[in-house]
Structure formats: C-alpha cells, structure tokens
Write an enzyme that holds these catalytic residues in place. Structure first.
Site, short mmCIF file in Angstrom:
data_model
loop_
_atom_site.label_atom_id
_atom_site.label_comp_id
_atom_site.label_asym_id
_atom_site.label_seq_id
_atom_site.Cartn_x
_atom_site.Cartn_y
_atom_site.Cartn_z
N HIS A 71 44.92 2.92 67.92
CA HIS A 71 44.16 1.92 67.17
C HIS A 71 44.58 1.86 65.70
O HIS A 71 44.24 0.90 65.00
CB HIS A 71 42.67 2.24 67.27
CG HIS A 71 41.79 1.03 67.43
ND1 HIS A 71 42.25 -0.21 67.83
CD2 HIS A 71 40.44 0.87 67.24
CE1 HIS A 71 41.24 -1.06 67.88
NE2 HIS A 71 40.15 -0.44 67.53
N ASN A 121 35.64 -2.04 62.87
CA ASN A 121 34.81 -3.21 63.19
C ASN A 121 34.19 -3.89 61.97
O ASN A 121 33.57 -4.94 62.11
CB ASN A 121 33.71 -2.83 64.19
CG ASN A 121 32.77 -1.79 63.65
OD1 ASN A 121 33.07 -1.12 62.67
ND2 ASN A 121 31.61 -1.64 64.27
#
Length: 245
Positions: A71, A121
């Site tokens: 990620h 996020n």
C-alpha cells in the site's frame, strides 16, 4: 486514456532491489530536512516560483510508518524520484499540509513534491492543502499509488478515472473536487503501480498492508522506469501553451 508499460529489467535483480531499497529508505524518513514553522516561513519564494512558472505537484500515497508494504509503494516511487532530481536532502515538514514537502526544478517547470503524514483514507486533506498553498489545480497534481487491478510488474499512467476502491485516491478526488472524466476538466493524472490482487476478496486488506516477499521484488517494475513515466508526463505538460489569459 491510459498508457500501460511492462515492467522492465534494469539488468540484474540486484539493481532492481537496490532501487526499491533506496526509495523505501527515503520513505522511512532518512535525510529529512528542516521543519517548517506554523507560518511556513521557508516557502514564500518557492511558492512564488511554482505559481509564476510552469508548475506541477507529485504526491506519493502510502501509510506513514508502514514503508515497504504494498500500500506504500507510491511513497517508494516518490522517494526514488526525489533522489533522481537530487533533492532527497531538502525535505521540509509542513504542519499546514501535514506532509513533507520538497521543491525541484525540471527544465522550466517547478515541482512541489509531497509525502503526506496522514493515513491513506484521509491523505486527500494533505494534497488539497498543498494545492491551495502553491496555487495548483487538480490537473496539475499527479498521484502515485498502488493498484490492485494491475498485475505485479505493470505500470499505467492514467488521466482521471474512478478510485476503484482505493481509499487514498477516493480521498484525493473528494478533497480536490476532481472529476473522473478528462472531458469535464479537473481530472488528476495518476501513476498506478501494479501490486497484483489476492485470490480471495476477503484477504485484500491484509494483502495491501503486507510486505513484498523477496521473490515478488524481482517482479516489481523498476522504480527508475516509474520515474521515467512521471518525468515524461511533466515535461509534456510543461511544454503545452498556457491556457491562462
């Protein structure tokens, strides 16, 4: 429109691993520069240079504190880019953006390089603050991020498009009010770095937060190839006639 590029071998697995390692070392925060105060006194001249000349920003997305994971591969590519531009020692911590910032020149273009501190996020807030600080539009911000929908070892440079489940891209689209269709304007260019996809959908979260195995590193696109795509894109944009009056 997207341009897919097959991952190219730099000549030896050791060279690929070394390039990846240098990028990840930079993500870990080695060689960070000075810290900006709350009023960002270091940046006025840099901001003026970006606003008054050809200007772009490159934001490497990832999770702070988790370098080396799938990620965070966007941050690793950004780390390699700043080394290539010889500004790896000039990172400055900007509290307004909640990010590390570095400035670089590429021909007539001035680049604002961004490494958000926020979690994936919500990192769109950092990118949005940087665009405000430097007077940029969504089209002038290139996101570099991991891509589940691309096989490991593939790169794609794309203008606009949906987030396709990527929380960091979704945050940036929302915070910058970016359109997904290039025809509508305000579409962000994105360099998508393929990390492959696990077989079972329920394992996606654990997969993206896990580390690349040594065997997988041999299949990763060399980070120098990723920076080639970024630099070519920036050079092309900087040569276009300005649309401003």
């Amino acid at each position: 429109m997207s341009v897919a590029v097959q991952g190219r071998n730099l000549g030896s697995h050791g060279k690929v691993a070394a390039a990846i390692g240098r990028g990840l070392d930079d993500v870990r925060g080695r060689g960070l520069g000075h810290e900006l105060g709350p009023h960002g006194a270091v940046w006025p001249l840099a901001r003026r240079a970006v606003v008054e000349s050809g200007h772009e920003s490159v934001a490497g997305l990832g999770n702070p504190g988790l370098p080396g994971t799938r990620h965070s591969v966007g941050m690793a590519v950004l780390g390699q880019l700043v080394r290539r531009l010889r500004v790896a020692e000039s990172w400055a911590r900007d509290r307004r953006c909640a990010a590390d910032l570095a400035m670089a020149s590429l021909g007539d273009a001035q680049l604002a390089l961004l490494r958000p501190w926020r979690l994936m996020n919500v990192n769109g807030r950092s990118v949005a603050w940087a665009t405000e600080l430097f007077g940029l539009t969504a089209e002038e911000v290139c996101l570099v991020h991991d891509e589940l929908h691309k096989p490991l070892g593939k790169l794609a440079l794309k203008l606009g498009g949906s987030a396709r489940g990527h929380s960091g891209v979704r945050s940036c689209i929302s915070c910058l009010d970016s359109n997904m269709s290039p025809a509508l304007g305000r579409a962000m260019p994105r360099l998508r770095v393929g990390i492959g996809r696990p077989t079972h959908p329920d394992t996606v979260q654990g997969y993206v937060l896990s580390y690349f195995a040594p065997a997988e590193q041999e299949l990763l696109p060399p980070l120098l190839s990723a920076t080639d795509l970024l630099l070519d894109h920036i050079r092309e944009r900087s040569q276009r006639p300005s649309s401003s009056p």
